[in-house]
Design an enzyme around this catalytic site. Structure first.
Site, PDB file in Angstrom:
ATOM      1  N   CYS A 113       0.818  -1.229   0.000  1.00 49.09           N
ATOM      2  CA  CYS A 113       0.000   0.000   0.000  1.00 49.09           C
ATOM      3  C   CYS A 113       0.847   1.273   0.000  1.00 49.09           C
ATOM      4  O   CYS A 113       0.334   2.357  -0.288  1.00 49.09           O
ATOM      5  CB  CYS A 113      -0.940   0.011   1.192  1.00 49.09           C
ATOM      6  SG  CYS A 113      -2.057  -1.399   1.215  1.00 49.09           S
ATOM      7  N   HIS A 250      -3.231   7.474   1.295  1.00 55.30           N
ATOM      8  CA  HIS A 250      -3.618   6.106   0.930  1.00 55.30           C
ATOM      9  C   HIS A 250      -5.011   5.853   1.495  1.00 55.30           C
ATOM     10  O   HIS A 250      -5.306   6.231   2.632  1.00 55.30           O
ATOM     11  CB  HIS A 250      -2.607   5.119   1.511  1.00 55.30           C
ATOM     12  CG  HIS A 250      -3.069   3.702   1.437  1.00 55.30           C
ATOM     13  ND1 HIS A 250      -3.552   3.142   0.273  1.00 55.30           N
ATOM     14  CD2 HIS A 250      -3.148   2.729   2.387  1.00 55.30           C
ATOM     15  CE1 HIS A 250      -3.893   1.889   0.503  1.00 55.30           C
ATOM     16  NE2 HIS A 250      -3.658   1.618   1.780  1.00 55.30           N
ATOM     17  N   ASN A 280      -9.995  -0.124  -0.458  1.00 58.77           N
ATOM     18  CA  ASN A 280      -8.531  -0.056  -0.402  1.00 58.77           C
ATOM     19  C   ASN A 280      -7.970  -0.742  -1.651  1.00 58.77           C
ATOM     20  O   ASN A 280      -8.070  -1.962  -1.787  1.00 58.77           O
ATOM     21  CB  ASN A 280      -8.045  -0.749   0.866  1.00 58.77           C
ATOM     22  CG  ASN A 280      -6.536  -0.682   1.036  1.00 58.77           C
ATOM     23  OD1 ASN A 280      -5.820  -0.319   0.099  1.00 58.77           O
ATOM     24  ND2 ASN A 280      -6.059  -1.047   2.204  1.00 58.77           N
TER      25      ASN A 280
HETATM   26  N1  ACO Z   1     -18.788  -7.864   9.037  1.00 54.43           N
HETATM   27  C1  ACO Z   1     -19.325  -8.001  10.257  1.00 54.43           C
HETATM   28  N2  ACO Z   1     -18.611  -8.295  11.354  1.00 54.43           N
HETATM   29  C2  ACO Z   1     -17.275  -8.457  11.190  1.00 54.43           C
HETATM   30  C3  ACO Z   1     -16.651  -8.323   9.943  1.00 54.43           C
HETATM   31  C4  ACO Z   1     -17.452  -8.018   8.837  1.00 54.43           C
HETATM   32  N3  ACO Z   1     -16.967  -7.866   7.598  1.00 54.43           N
HETATM   33  N4  ACO Z   1     -15.327  -8.538  10.095  1.00 54.43           N
HETATM   34  C5  ACO Z   1     -15.114  -8.781  11.397  1.00 54.43           C
HETATM   35  N5  ACO Z   1     -16.306  -8.734  12.060  1.00 54.43           N
HETATM   36  C6  ACO Z   1     -16.549  -8.940  13.487  1.00 54.43           C
HETATM   37  C7  ACO Z   1     -15.453  -9.742  14.141  1.00 54.43           C
HETATM   38  O1  ACO Z   1     -15.690 -11.120  13.975  1.00 54.43           O
HETATM   39  C8  ACO Z   1     -15.600  -9.291  15.568  1.00 54.43           C
HETATM   40  O2  ACO Z   1     -16.683  -9.960  16.151  1.00 54.43           O
HETATM   41  P1  ACO Z   1     -16.623 -10.490  17.686  1.00 54.43           P
HETATM   42  O3  ACO Z   1     -16.466  -9.222  18.484  1.00 54.43           O
HETATM   43  O4  ACO Z   1     -17.930 -11.176  17.848  1.00 54.43           O
HETATM   44  O5  ACO Z   1     -15.408 -11.355  17.733  1.00 54.43           O
HETATM   45  C9  ACO Z   1     -15.993  -7.837  15.458  1.00 54.43           C
HETATM   46  O6  ACO Z   1     -16.518  -7.673  14.139  1.00 54.43           O
HETATM   47  C10 ACO Z   1     -14.833  -6.891  15.659  1.00 54.43           C
HETATM   48  O7  ACO Z   1     -13.745  -7.342  14.848  1.00 54.43           O
HETATM   49  P2  ACO Z   1     -12.373  -6.603  14.820  1.00 54.43           P
HETATM   50  O8  ACO Z   1     -11.478  -7.253  13.824  1.00 54.43           O
HETATM   51  O9  ACO Z   1     -11.891  -6.451  16.224  1.00 54.43           O
HETATM   52  O10 ACO Z   1     -12.863  -5.200  14.261  1.00 54.43           O
HETATM   53  P3  ACO Z   1     -12.150  -3.822  14.300  1.00 54.43           P
HETATM   54  O11 ACO Z   1     -12.971  -2.866  15.046  1.00 54.43           O
HETATM   55  O12 ACO Z   1     -10.690  -3.914  14.628  1.00 54.43           O
HETATM   56  O13 ACO Z   1     -12.244  -3.402  12.765  1.00 54.43           O
HETATM   57  C11 ACO Z   1     -10.876  -3.325  10.808  1.00 54.43           C
HETATM   58  C12 ACO Z   1     -11.622  -4.210  11.789  1.00 54.43           C
HETATM   59  C13 ACO Z   1     -11.878  -2.490  10.044  1.00 54.43           C
HETATM   60  C14 ACO Z   1     -10.099  -4.200   9.828  1.00 54.43           C
HETATM   61  C15 ACO Z   1      -9.918  -2.390  11.580  1.00 54.43           C
HETATM   62  O14 ACO Z   1      -9.122  -3.117  12.461  1.00 54.43           O
HETATM   63  C16 ACO Z   1      -9.052  -1.618  10.685  1.00 54.43           C
HETATM   64  O15 ACO Z   1      -9.493  -0.715   9.993  1.00 54.43           O
HETATM   65  N6  ACO Z   1      -7.721  -1.886  10.657  1.00 54.43           N
HETATM   66  C17 ACO Z   1      -6.822  -1.221   9.775  1.00 54.43           C
HETATM   67  C18 ACO Z   1      -6.392  -2.213   8.814  1.00 54.43           C
HETATM   68  C19 ACO Z   1      -6.442  -1.746   7.415  1.00 54.43           C
HETATM   69  O16 ACO Z   1      -7.016  -0.748   7.042  1.00 54.43           O
HETATM   70  N7  ACO Z   1      -5.802  -2.554   6.604  1.00 54.43           N
HETATM   71  C20 ACO Z   1      -5.737  -2.322   5.224  1.00 54.43           C
HETATM   72  C21 ACO Z   1      -4.447  -2.813   4.710  1.00 54.43           C
HETATM   73  S1  ACO Z   1      -3.135  -1.951   5.414  1.00 54.43           S
HETATM   74  C22 ACO Z   1      -3.297  -0.483   4.952  1.00 54.43           C
HETATM   75  O17 ACO Z   1      -3.653  -0.235   3.823  1.00 54.43           O
HETATM   76  C23 ACO Z   1      -3.058   0.517   5.952  1.00 54.43           C
END
Ligand code: ACO
Length: 323
Positions: A113, A250, A280
Site C-alpha cells: 500500500c 492512501h 482499499n
Molecule cells: N462484518 C461483520 N462483522 C465483522 C466483519 C465483517 N466484515 N469482520 C469482522 N467482524 C466482526 C469480528 O468477527 C468481531 O466480532 P466479535 O467481536 O464477535 O469477535 C468484530 O466484528 C470486531 O472485529 P475486529 O477485527 O476487532 O474489528 P475492528 O474494530 O478492529 O475493525 C478493521 C476491523 C476495520 C479491519 C480495523 O481493524 C481496521 O481498519 N484496521 C486497519 C487495517 C487496514 O485498514 N488494513 C488495510 C491494509 S493496510 C493499509 O492499507 C493501511
C-alpha cells in the site's frame, strides 16, 4: 536544480461494482458494519481475464493523454504493485510493450500500500540523477485475486484499480516555490511482517497465497507512523502543515485518514477521500484519489500536496508535491 514535475494523471477502475449489500448477500456482514468501521460503501472488482497490466495500461494511456505526451516520449516506467500478472517478468514491461514504448527501462516496485509513494520516490531519484527524463509512475492492483473470500474480516476491505502520473524533468530554482516533487520520506519495519502479509509465494509455498491481517495492530501502527512521516517530510522541505493545500492519503480506512487529517490540523474539505467508492486498492489508491480531485477541479496547478501511505512490510512513506 532538476525537478520531477507532474505533467498529467489518469486512472482506471474495472466496470464491475460490488456494494456492501452485494457482499452481505454472500457472507455474514452488513453495510452498517463495513461503513462504520471503514467508510467503504463499494469497490470495483476486475473481470475474469482482466489483469493488473490491463488496468495499468488504461490508466497509463489516460495519464499520457492528460499530459499531452506519447509513449515514445517516455524513458522510464515504474509500476508499483503487489499483484503482478506473473512472478516475472515485471508487469511494467507488459505495459511498456502494450504502450509501444521501445526504449528506456520498465520495472516493478513492491511496497504494497506504500507502493505509489515508493515508486514516485524511485522515479524522482532517477530523474534527478539524470538516468531518466520522462517517467510514468503507476500504481495498479487486482487485490481481489489474493483475498480469502471466506474471511469477512479482510475481504470486505479491498478493491481493484489503477492510477498513473507522468513526470518530466524540468529545471527548477531549488526553492519551495518550484513545481514538482519537493521531498520524499520512506521507511519500513520488517519486524511487523506477521500483522499483514500473504501466506504464499514462489519461493516458499509455490502458491500465490492469500492476504492475512491483524487489523487492530495495523490500525495502531498506521496512525502512529503516518503522523511521524508527514511531520518528517514537511520538515525536510521547510513547510508546516498549514502550508498544505491537499492531503491525498492512501485510502485504507476513513478513520485512519481522519486521524491523519486531524493531526495535521487540516479541515476535512482539504483531504481527498475516495475510500467510500474505491475501497482499499493498495498501491493504486493514491493515484486514483489524485485523479478524482484533479479531474473534478479541486487540485489546481501550483497547489501543495502531501501524499502518504502505509502497508504490508510494514512499509510506509510520504511525498510532498507541488502540482
Ligand atoms: N462484518 C461483520 N462483522 C465483522 C466483519 C465483517 N466484515 N469482520 C469482522 N467482524 C466482526 C469480528 O468477527 C468481531 O466480532 P466479535 O467481536 O464477535 O469477535 C468484530 O466484528 C470486531 O472485529 P475486529 O477485527 O476487532 O474489528 P475492528 O474494530 O478492529 O475493525 C478493521 C476491523 C476495520 C479491519 C480495523 O481493524 C481496521 O481498519 N484496521 C486497519 C487495517 C487496514 O485498514 N488494513 C488495510 C491494509 S493496510 C493499509 O492499507 C493501511
Amino acid at each position: 536544480m532538476i525537478r520531477s514535475v507532474v505533467q498529467g494523471c489518469g486512472a482506471y477502475l474495472p466496470e464491475r461494482v460490488v456494494t456492501n449489500a452485494d457482499l452481505a448477500r454472500k457472507m455474514d456482514t452488513s453495510d452498517e458494519w463495513i461503513q462504520q468501521r471503514t467508510g467503504i460503501r463499494q469497490r470495483h472488482i476486475a473481470a475474469d481475464g482482466e489483469f493488473t497490466s490491463h488496468l495499468a495500461l488504461k490508466a497509463s494511456q489516460r495519464a499520457l493523454a492528460h499530459a499531452g505526451l506519447n509513449a515514445s516520449d517516455l524513458d522510464l516506467i515504474v509500476l508499483a504493485t503487489a499483484t503482478p500478472d506473473e512472478t516475472f517478468p515485471a508487469t511494467a514491461t507488459r505495459v511498456q510493450a502494450e504502450l509501444g514504448m521501445t526504449r528506456g527501462a520498465a520495472f516493478d516496485v513492491q511496497a504494497v500500500c506504500a507502493g505509489f509513494v515508493y515508486g514516485l520516490s524511485v522515479a524522482d531519484s532517477l530523474i534527478k540523477n539524470g538516468l531518466a527524463s520522462t517517467a510514468l509512475v503507476i500504481g495498479a492492483e487486482t487485490f481481489s485475486r489474493i483475498l480469502d473470500w471466506d474471511d469477512r474480516g479482510t475481504c470486505v476491505l479491498f478493491g481493484d484499480g489503477a492510477g498513473a502520473v507522468v513526470l518530466r524533468a524540468e529545471e527548477g530554482t531549488g526553492s519551495s516555490a518550484d513545481r514538482g516533487v519537493l521531498a520524499n520520506a520512506l521507511h519500513s519495519d520488517g519486524r511487523q511482517h506477521d500483522i499483514l502479509y500473504v501466506d504464499g509465494g514462489p519461493s516458499s509455498t509455490g502458491t500465490t497465497g492469500l492476504l492475512r491481517m491483524e487489523g487492530k495492530e495495523v490500525f495502531k501502527h498506521a496512525v502512529v507512523n503516518m503522523a511521524a512521516v508527514v511531520g518528517e517530510v514537511l520538515a525536510k522541505a521547510g513547510f508546516e502543515a498549514k502550508d498544505l493545500d491537499w492531503l491525498v492519503p492512501h485510502q485504507a480506512n476513513k478513520r485512519i485518514i481522519d486521524g491523519t487529517g486531524r493531526k495535521l490540523g487540516l479541515p476535512p474539505e482539504r483531504v481527498v477521500v475516495t475510500v467510500d467508492r474505491h475501497a482499499n486498492t493498495s498501491a493504486a489508491s493514491i493515484p486514483l484519489a489524485l485523479d478524482v480531485a484533479v479531474k473534478d477541479g479541486r487540485i489546481k496547478k501550483g497547489d501543495l500536496l502531501l501524499l502518504e501511505g502505509i502497508g504490508g512490510g510494514l512499509a510506509w512513506g510520504a511525498s510532498l508535491v507541488r502540482w
